[in-house]
Design a protein around this motif. Structure first.
Motif, short mmCIF file in Angstrom:
data_model
loop_
_atom_site.label_atom_id
_atom_site.label_comp_id
_atom_site.label_asym_id
_atom_site.label_seq_id
_atom_site.Cartn_x
_atom_site.Cartn_y
_atom_site.Cartn_z
N THR A 42 0.84 -1.19 0.00
CA THR A 42 0.00 0.00 0.00
C THR A 42 0.88 1.25 0.00
O THR A 42 2.00 1.24 0.54
N PRO A 43 0.39 2.35 -0.58
CA PRO A 43 1.19 3.58 -0.59
C PRO A 43 1.59 4.04 0.80
O PRO A 43 2.75 4.43 1.03
N GLY A 44 0.63 4.02 1.76
CA GLY A 44 0.93 4.49 3.10
C GLY A 44 2.01 3.67 3.78
O GLY A 44 2.88 4.22 4.48
N ASN A 45 2.00 2.36 3.61
CA ASN A 45 3.04 1.52 4.19
C ASN A 45 4.41 1.84 3.58
O ASN A 45 5.42 1.93 4.28
N LEU A 46 4.45 2.01 2.27
CA LEU A 46 5.72 2.26 1.61
C LEU A 46 6.29 3.62 1.99
O LEU A 46 7.51 3.77 2.12
N TYR A 47 5.44 4.63 2.17
CA TYR A 47 5.93 5.92 2.66
C TYR A 47 6.51 5.77 4.06
O TYR A 47 7.38 6.55 4.47
N ASN A 48 6.04 4.79 4.82
CA ASN A 48 6.49 4.57 6.18
C ASN A 48 7.46 3.40 6.28
O ASN A 48 7.39 2.56 7.18
N ALA A 49 8.35 3.34 5.31
CA ALA A 49 9.48 2.39 5.27
C ALA A 49 9.09 0.98 4.85
O ALA A 49 9.96 0.12 4.74
N VAL A 259 1.26 17.86 10.20
CA VAL A 259 1.38 16.41 10.20
C VAL A 259 2.78 16.01 9.75
O VAL A 259 3.31 16.56 8.77
N ASP A 260 3.37 15.08 10.48
CA ASP A 260 4.70 14.57 10.13
C ASP A 260 4.61 13.47 9.08
O ASP A 260 5.43 13.40 8.16
N LEU A 261 3.66 12.57 9.26
CA LEU A 261 3.51 11.41 8.39
C LEU A 261 2.10 10.87 8.54
O LEU A 261 1.42 11.15 9.53
N PHE A 262 1.65 10.09 7.56
CA PHE A 262 0.30 9.56 7.63
C PHE A 262 0.18 8.29 6.80
O PHE A 262 1.06 7.94 6.02
N ASN A 263 -0.95 7.61 7.00
CA ASN A 263 -1.25 6.38 6.26
C ASN A 263 -2.75 6.30 6.08
O ASN A 263 -3.51 6.61 7.02
#
Length: 339
Positions: A42-49, A259-263
């Motif tokens: 998923t895009p959100g997981n990949l943005y979060n490493a 916001v620092d990061l999101f999913n």
């Protein structure tokens, strides 16, 4: 004459044996290609490493109890076992293989983009086995789209640039000389924000290689969940979380906080609020209602699966999880290290 016949028969048997061995070897090492534009995570997981990746009833993950090595488990957290000794990030999966960036320096480089601690883009069978290196150079932000992996590649001559490689290791080449995040995949496309002073939303068609601007804004790390639904951190609004439908051009500010990061997962958005006095991990519905605080403190690496949402405390490195369907209670994530 008899000896001549025996020699001929022996040669025929030898040739047949060698041919059979060649065919068996080719079959054993044949890479099974995908028939469609499968997206590896998923895009959100990949943005979060990309530390967790749910695929076909399994969750592949980087085990915090075992130096981030690659493990697999059921979505409910049962049947945990190790697949290999590589420390992994940016995990992707299809029906036959798992793909990941090997990070055997065992350093957390999510917030140190230009550290280049990562080394090698790899492929291995879903059940474990021989590891095949797709790119030996330092790589980061890898996304599987169909039969290609798009990723950021580093070398001394070009620095950081966008590359792609076929899942069998062939056709490795540079796509563009500048880097863009390839996390937000949707079928044959990936979406990204422009660099430096260009925060517009762009689309790259992997079938044709054509890039186009699809929405004028000032976004950072956009997540496109359908042809027109986009979530992003808005640079001009102090990194507030924004949702828009590009067909109607009506951006809605979902959070007043930075916001620092999101999913994004289903109808909910999970995000970390940047606040020096009161940092917190929150969730909100994608229409801006039902805002909830999940935990106080600084957290990173928000990875979501169908059963659980995982995140890591910034200061201690402790990974926690909470039920995705009904978040609230936090549990330390300790899957253990397989000997």
């Amino acid at each position: 004459m008899k000896n001549k016949k025996l020699i001929i028969i022996f040669c025929i048997i030898l040739v047949l044996g060698l041919t059979a061995a060649w065919f068996i070897n080719q079959h054993m090492h044949r890479v099974i290609m995908n028939t469609g534009y499968v997206n590896g995570n998923t895009p959100g997981n990949l943005y979060n490493a990309g530390l967790f990746c749910e695929s076909n009833g399994e969750v592949f993950f980087s085990n915090p109890d075992d130096e981030g090595r690659l493990y697999v488990m059921n979505p409910d957290g049962t049947n945990i076992h190790k697949l290999c000794d590589d420390t992994v990030m940016y995990i992707n999966a299809d029906d036959h293989y798992v793909y990941y960036v090997r990070n055997n320096d065992r350093t957390d480089s999510e917030y140190a983009f230009f550290s280049y601690n990562n080394n090698s883009l790899c492929r291995m069978p879903r059940k474990g086995g021989k590891i095949y290196i797709l790119d030996r150079d330092p790589c980061i932000y890898a996304s599987l789209i169909g039969n290609y992996i798009y990723y950021l590649h580093y070398d001394n001559s070009e620095a950081t640039s966008l590359y792609r490689v076929r899942i069998d290791g062939k056709e490795r080449k540079q796509i563009r000389k500048h880097y863009v995040f390839t996390c937000s995949t949707l079928g044959q496309y990936f979406y990204y924000n422009g660099n430096e002073n260009d925060g517009n939303l762009y689309c790259y068609d992997t079938a044709t290689g054509i890039e186009s601007m699809v929405y004028e804004c000032d976004c950072y790390k956009p997540i496109v969940s359908s042809d027109s639904n986009v979530y992003y951190m808005d640079v001009t609004r102090n990194m507030a979380l924004v949702h828009t439908n590009t067909a109607f051009d009506n951006p809605v500010i979902l959070t007043k906080e930075s916001v620092d990061l999101f999913n994004v997962y289903g109808s909910y958005i999970y995000y970390q609020v940047y606040d020096s006095k009161n940092p917190r991990l929150c969730m909100i519905k994608n229409d801006g209602t039902d805002q909830q605080i999940i935990a106080f403190g600084n957290y990173k690496q928000i990875n979501v699966t169908s059963h659980y949402t995982y995140f890591t405390e910034f200061s201690t490195g402790q990974t926690f999880y909470t039920p995705t369907a009904n978040p609230g209670t936090l549990y330390p994530f300790h899957p253990g290290a397989e000997k």
